[in-house]
Scaffold this active site. Sequence first.
Site, PDB file in Angstrom:
ATOM      1  CB  CYS A  37      -4.209 -11.174 -25.293  1.00 45.46           C
ATOM      2  SG  CYS A  37      -4.595 -10.566 -23.639  1.00 45.46           S
TER       3      CYS A  37
ATOM      4  N   GLY B 196      -3.013 -18.235 -18.118  1.00 46.36           N
ATOM      5  CA  GLY B 196      -4.123 -17.764 -17.288  1.00 46.36           C
ATOM      6  C   GLY B 196      -3.962 -16.336 -16.814  1.00 46.36           C
ATOM      7  CD  GLU B 197      -5.336 -11.415 -15.475  1.00 47.22           C
ATOM      8  OE1 GLU B 197      -4.565 -11.171 -16.412  1.00 47.22           O
ATOM      9  OE2 GLU B 197      -5.156 -10.972 -14.330  1.00 47.22           O
TER      10      GLU B 197
ATOM     11  CB  SER C 129       2.128 -10.640 -14.884  1.00 41.29           C
ATOM     12  OG  SER C 129       1.892  -9.971 -16.097  1.00 41.29           O
TER      13      SER C 129
ATOM     14  CG  HIS D 100       0.747  -5.718 -23.901  1.00 41.55           C
ATOM     15  ND1 HIS D 100       2.009  -5.770 -23.372  1.00 41.55           N
ATOM     16  CD2 HIS D 100       0.150  -6.867 -23.531  1.00 41.55           C
ATOM     17  CE1 HIS D 100       2.161  -6.906 -22.707  1.00 41.55           C
ATOM     18  NE2 HIS D 100       1.042  -7.586 -22.781  1.00 41.55           N
TER      19      HIS D 100
ATOM     20  CB  CYS E 261       6.347 -13.894 -22.899  1.00 40.11           C
ATOM     21  SG  CYS E 261       7.279 -13.352 -21.510  1.00 40.11           S
TER      22      CYS E 261
HETATM   23  N1  SAH Z   1      -2.577 -12.903 -17.951  1.00 39.67           N
HETATM   24  C1  SAH Z   1      -1.452 -12.282 -17.317  1.00 39.67           C
HETATM   25  C2  SAH Z   1      -0.324 -13.256 -17.167  1.00 39.67           C
HETATM   26  C3  SAH Z   1       0.358 -13.637 -18.450  1.00 39.67           C
HETATM   27  S1  SAH Z   1       1.911 -12.963 -18.353  1.00 39.67           S
HETATM   28  C4  SAH Z   1      -1.079 -11.024 -18.066  1.00 39.67           C
HETATM   29  O1  SAH Z   1      -1.707 -10.739 -19.081  1.00 39.67           O
HETATM   30  O2  SAH Z   1      -0.247 -10.272 -17.612  1.00 39.67           O
HETATM   31  C5  SAH Z   1       2.605 -13.229 -19.845  1.00 39.67           C
HETATM   32  C6  SAH Z   1       3.121 -11.936 -20.485  1.00 39.67           C
HETATM   33  O3  SAH Z   1       3.560 -12.280 -21.801  1.00 39.67           O
HETATM   34  C7  SAH Z   1       2.018 -10.907 -20.656  1.00 39.67           C
HETATM   35  O4  SAH Z   1       2.536  -9.617 -20.566  1.00 39.67           O
HETATM   36  C8  SAH Z   1       1.582 -11.219 -22.064  1.00 39.67           C
HETATM   37  O5  SAH Z   1       0.846 -10.173 -22.619  1.00 39.67           O
HETATM   38  C9  SAH Z   1       2.896 -11.473 -22.735  1.00 39.67           C
HETATM   39  N2  SAH Z   1       2.787 -12.209 -24.001  1.00 39.67           N
HETATM   40  C10 SAH Z   1       1.773 -12.975 -24.430  1.00 39.67           C
HETATM   41  N3  SAH Z   1       2.039 -13.498 -25.651  1.00 39.67           N
HETATM   42  C11 SAH Z   1       3.258 -13.056 -25.998  1.00 39.67           C
HETATM   43  C12 SAH Z   1       4.098 -13.272 -27.122  1.00 39.67           C
HETATM   44  N4  SAH Z   1       3.737 -14.064 -28.120  1.00 39.67           N
HETATM   45  N5  SAH Z   1       5.291 -12.656 -27.136  1.00 39.67           N
HETATM   46  C13 SAH Z   1       5.697 -11.885 -26.089  1.00 39.67           C
HETATM   47  N6  SAH Z   1       4.956 -11.672 -25.000  1.00 39.67           N
HETATM   48  C14 SAH Z   1       3.753 -12.239 -24.939  1.00 39.67           C
END
Ligand code: SAH
Length: 348
Positions: free
Chosen positions: A120, A163-164, A195, A220, A342
């Site tokens: 992402c 990871g996913e 998640s 998002h 996160c």
């Molecule tokens: N791949 C899974 C697990 C990661 S969870 C997923 O996408 O859900 C981590 C969460 O933190 C996700 O919602 C991700 O989008 C969010 N995230 C990623 N980078 C971030 C950032 N810089 N600030 C806040 N949230 C973030």
Amino acid sequence: MAKQKKQFLLDIEPKQLYSVLKPIVSENYRTDQIIQWIYSKKVLDFEGFTNISKDIRGNLESSFTLRSFTNVIKDESILDGTVRYTFRTYDNKYIYAVCLPADNKKTVCISTQVGCPVSCKFCLSGKTKFVRNLSRGEILEEILHIENDIKERVSGILFMGMGEPMLNYKNLTSVIKTLISKKEMNIGKRHITVSSMGIIPAIKNLANEMYGVRFALSLHATDDKQRTKIIPNNFGTTISDLLNVCKYYLKKTSSRVTIEYILLKDFNDTSTDAHRLARLMKTNGLVNPSVQVNLIPYNETNSFDYKTPLQVSILNFKKILKLNGITVNIREPKGLDIGAACGQLGKK
Ligand code: SAH
């Protein structure tokens, strides 16, 4: 499966251990005791299996290992006590887990892959090149290591690290089975959250297989074009597909669903976005006490240009959702000073 000189015992599902250990342990009740030592008493080495004969312990020792990480680095936040663990895997890769203390309880956020293939456009974990899935044993070892370190049981597990998880479905569900099994780690299923950015067939499977764990969707965005900008690898799914699968999860499992919504300044944090999100949730039947929106104000990193919104935009966004009857929470960042929040789980 983690390849090492000796076989990594945590990689083997307990129900398979009866046949795998047969050459060493002939009686099933002994294998039951071994499973208890590994997952319930969580001992670190075979020496600790004190009700098992010395001979059997020696045989186990020569064929198997109970731990795979070769080095662990610990960073502790001076802001809030969050601890970030960096684990070196048997093949010299680095993965991360975070222990979040709150109200005398400990929740851990764990990784499921080395790097992330989804990448992402705002997430540091996704900047780390994808190498491989973590094995069942490695994922469990993250938790067992932390419990051993803090000398207490963790009360919640978040599959929200690097990871996913849904792209490592087989190992993910093998881990979940061990976490929720009364005879193994015995963690309440409602205290486990997976998640995902939205791998629809896997989310459906997770619902159908009825583990009863909680599900969180990284939504998002409120329109498909906007979402594709930040999540280009979206596997062709639309926002409508994603909300539909959330509804499916909710109906099938009656466990709570969280919609995660990262707030990026001047990108998806306007009143228009908030109203659109409320409308989308309404039309998809997701305005429901079992569905919660978690707003995640962006945690800035040097690697991306996105900024955290102003506090007033965050509160305004929350207010609009609330006025529409939606349960909404602002997720406070934890461990910002140690790169544990996160999307910060990458090499520092
Ligand atoms: N791949 C899974 C697990 C990661 S969870 C997923 O996408 O859900 C981590 C969460 O933190 C996700 O919602 C991700 O989008 C969010 N995230 C990623 N980078 C971030 C950032 N810089 N600030 C806040 N949230 C973030």
